[in-house]
Design a protein around this motif. Sequence first.
Motif, PDB file in Angstrom:
ATOM      1  N   ASP A  76       1.554   0.468  -8.169  1.00  0.00           N
ATOM      2  CA  ASP A  76       1.377  -0.014  -9.378  1.00  0.00           C
ATOM      3  C   ASP A  76       2.178  -1.344  -9.398  1.00  0.00           C
ATOM      4  O   ASP A  76       3.335  -1.495  -8.903  1.00  0.00           O
ATOM      5  N   GLY A  78     -12.019   6.421  -1.548  1.00  0.00           N
ATOM      6  CA  GLY A  78     -11.212   5.635  -2.527  1.00  0.00           C
ATOM      7  C   GLY A  78      -9.990   6.521  -2.865  1.00  0.00           C
ATOM      8  O   GLY A  78      -9.275   6.453  -3.919  1.00  0.00           O
ATOM      9  N   ARG A  79      -9.412   7.195  -1.727  1.00  0.00           N
ATOM     10  CA  ARG A  79      -8.107   7.918  -1.853  1.00  0.00           C
ATOM     11  C   ARG A  79      -6.964   7.034  -1.739  1.00  0.00           C
ATOM     12  O   ARG A  79      -5.923   7.324  -2.108  1.00  0.00           O
ATOM     13  N   SER A 113      -4.574   3.568  -2.361  1.00  0.00           N
ATOM     14  CA  SER A 113      -4.029   3.060  -3.501  1.00  0.00           C
ATOM     15  C   SER A 113      -2.993   1.991  -3.244  1.00  0.00           C
ATOM     16  O   SER A 113      -2.192   2.368  -2.457  1.00  0.00           O
ATOM     17  N   HIS A 164       0.810  -1.073  -0.051  1.00  0.00           N
ATOM     18  CA  HIS A 164       0.028  -0.028   0.096  1.00  0.00           C
ATOM     19  C   HIS A 164       0.958   1.346   0.080  1.00  0.00           C
ATOM     20  O   HIS A 164       1.759   1.471   0.907  1.00  0.00           O
ATOM     21  N   HIS A 200      -9.063  -1.638   4.801  1.00  0.00           N
ATOM     22  CA  HIS A 200      -8.443  -1.997   3.391  1.00  0.00           C
ATOM     23  C   HIS A 200      -8.747  -3.245   2.778  1.00  0.00           C
ATOM     24  O   HIS A 200      -8.751  -3.465   1.586  1.00  0.00           O
ATOM     25  N   LYS A 245       0.291   8.574   0.557  1.00  0.00           N
ATOM     26  CA  LYS A 245      -0.805   9.234   0.200  1.00  0.00           C
ATOM     27  C   LYS A 245      -1.970   9.744   1.077  1.00  0.00           C
ATOM     28  O   LYS A 245      -2.660  10.788   0.961  1.00  0.00           O
ATOM     29  N   MET A 272      -9.927  -2.713  -0.965  1.00  0.00           N
ATOM     30  CA  MET A 272      -8.957  -3.533  -1.909  1.00  0.00           C
ATOM     31  C   MET A 272      -9.154  -4.861  -2.239  1.00  0.00           C
ATOM     32  O   MET A 272      -8.351  -5.714  -3.110  1.00  0.00           O
TER      33      MET A 272
END
Length: 217
Positions: free
Chosen positions: A94, A88-89, A91, A13, A124, A17, A128
């Motif tokens: 990648d 939804g902030r 993430s 994670h 989470h 952010k 997720m």
Amino acid sequence: MINLIFDYDGTLHNCAKIYVPAFRVGYKYLTESGLAEYKNYSDEEVSAYLGLSVKDMWEKFMPELADNEMLKCSKIISDAMLADIRTGRASLYDGTEETLKTLSEQGYRMIFLSNCMHDYMEEHKKAMKLDRFFSGFYCTDDFNMKPKYEIFETIRNNYDGDFIVIGDRYLDLQIAEKHNLKSIGCAYGYGSRDELRNADIIVDSITQIPEALKSII
């Protein structure tokens, strides 16, 4: 069966952010209450606390703060992060989902172990859809803030097979050191390369983990 013990924040994670803004909300409370002098903390300074338990974070940041104020400010920070997760902030890094899918298809069993609060873990898990990948979920809040290497004793009793630890902070690698396990250090997270120096291998991207595992098994 090989069990992969995954840290979450800083390993899967991209938690800065939501943590950095939440930290600033909590710090604003401290300054406005006269409990701390104003200081403009950089994102990097705040990120240094990521991956630590709540207890360890406060011992490093403001050990002189009264326990009741620590609890109050911790809740302010926690509530701000939970709100960001729900909207939804939050993430993952990648490539995280693809990597976890690959590992699952390769036959690894994955176990979540984080220095986080129970509600944070559950939010989470839901946001997720982490149940797709993980067979077990453990957090320090459910173990009275015991260190991860002690919580591992419970995990080891619940699963057969060998264990490999994957994380971005020394508290993750401590599990491997104390229990003679192999480990992967994640240099893309929030720990320094120096604190990961005892890992069997260090990766610079989460997508490198499948190949790294092949090299240490």
